[in-house]
Design a protein around this motif. Structure first.
Motif, PDB file in Angstrom:
ATOM      1  N   GLN A  50       0.798  -1.155   0.008  1.00 45.30           N
ATOM      2  CA  GLN A  50       0.012  -0.032  -0.031  1.00 45.30           C
ATOM      3  C   GLN A  50       0.934   1.160  -0.111  1.00 45.30           C
ATOM      4  OE1 GLN A  50      -2.536  -0.404   3.435  1.00 45.30           O
ATOM      5  NE2 GLN A  50      -4.077  -1.805   2.263  1.00 45.30           N
ATOM      6  N   MET A  53       2.234   1.739  -3.361  1.00 44.64           N
ATOM      7  CA  MET A  53       0.855   2.188  -4.452  1.00 44.64           C
ATOM      8  C   MET A  53       0.767   3.537  -4.123  1.00 44.64           C
ATOM      9  SD  MET A  53      -2.833   0.598  -5.081  1.00 44.64           S
ATOM     10  CE  MET A  53      -2.965   0.147  -3.395  1.00 44.64           C
ATOM     11  N   LEU A  54       0.689   4.083  -2.677  1.00 46.15           N
ATOM     12  CA  LEU A  54       0.615   5.322  -2.491  1.00 46.15           C
ATOM     13  C   LEU A  54       1.734   6.407  -3.173  1.00 46.15           C
ATOM     14  CD1 LEU A  54      -0.695   5.401   1.052  1.00 46.15           C
ATOM     15  CD2 LEU A  54      -1.942   6.303  -0.900  1.00 46.15           C
ATOM     16  N   THR A  56       3.611   5.745  -5.664  1.00 46.41           N
ATOM     17  CA  THR A  56       3.514   5.690  -7.080  1.00 46.41           C
ATOM     18  C   THR A  56       2.361   6.770  -7.507  1.00 46.41           C
ATOM     19  OG1 THR A  56       4.174   3.498  -7.301  1.00 46.41           O
ATOM     20  CG2 THR A  56       2.940   4.430  -9.057  1.00 46.41           C
ATOM     21  N   THR A  57       1.273   6.767  -6.528  1.00 46.06           N
ATOM     22  CA  THR A  57       0.154   7.612  -6.827  1.00 46.06           C
ATOM     23  C   THR A  57       0.608   9.031  -6.647  1.00 46.06           C
ATOM     24  OG1 THR A  57      -1.204   6.125  -6.374  1.00 46.06           O
ATOM     25  CG2 THR A  57      -2.154   8.032  -6.214  1.00 46.06           C
ATOM     26  N   TYR A  60       2.809  10.228  -9.703  1.00 52.45           N
ATOM     27  CA  TYR A  60       2.031  10.324 -10.861  1.00 52.45           C
ATOM     28  C   TYR A  60       1.338  11.627 -10.689  1.00 52.45           C
ATOM     29  CZ  TYR A  60      -1.583   9.415 -14.280  1.00 52.45           C
ATOM     30  OH  TYR A  60      -2.280   9.634 -15.423  1.00 52.45           O
ATOM     31  N   ALA A  61       0.615  11.893  -9.755  1.00 56.83           N
ATOM     32  CA  ALA A  61      -0.060  13.292  -9.175  1.00 56.83           C
ATOM     33  C   ALA A  61       0.726  14.525  -9.299  1.00 56.83           C
ATOM     34  CB  ALA A  61      -0.595  13.183  -7.869  1.00 56.83           C
TER      35      ALA A  61
END
Length: 87
Positions: A50, A53-54, A56-57, A60-61
């Protein structure tokens, strides 16, 4: 040779039962401890996934925000060029 008193034999039998019970409880404790350690490992893996994933997010943002700023600048530049154009 004298035979041991009956109370000694009873005590010896009770001691053997208690030792067997102690061993059973120890094995049960070790099994539960191993099970909890496995569950903790699974939870740690889930938390790590998790967090990745955070991360990476968020990356990306940030990249999208940068791209959006570039597009805004390009649009503003194009509007300025159109205003200062041949007309």
């Amino acid at each position: 040779m004298k035979t041991p008193p009956e109370s000694f034999l009873l005590f010896k039998e009770e001691l053997r039962k208690v030792q067997l019970e102690k061993e059973r409880i120890r094995k049960q404790y070790e099994a539960k401890l191993a099970e909890m350690n496995q569950e903790l490992c699974r939870l740690k893996e889930q938390i790590d996934a998790q967090q990745d994933m955070l991360r990476t997010t968020l990356d990306y943002a940030v990249r999208l925000e940068t791209d959006l700023d570039k597009i805004k600048d390009e649009v503003n530049d194009s509007l300025v060029q159109r205003r200062n154009g041949i007309y």
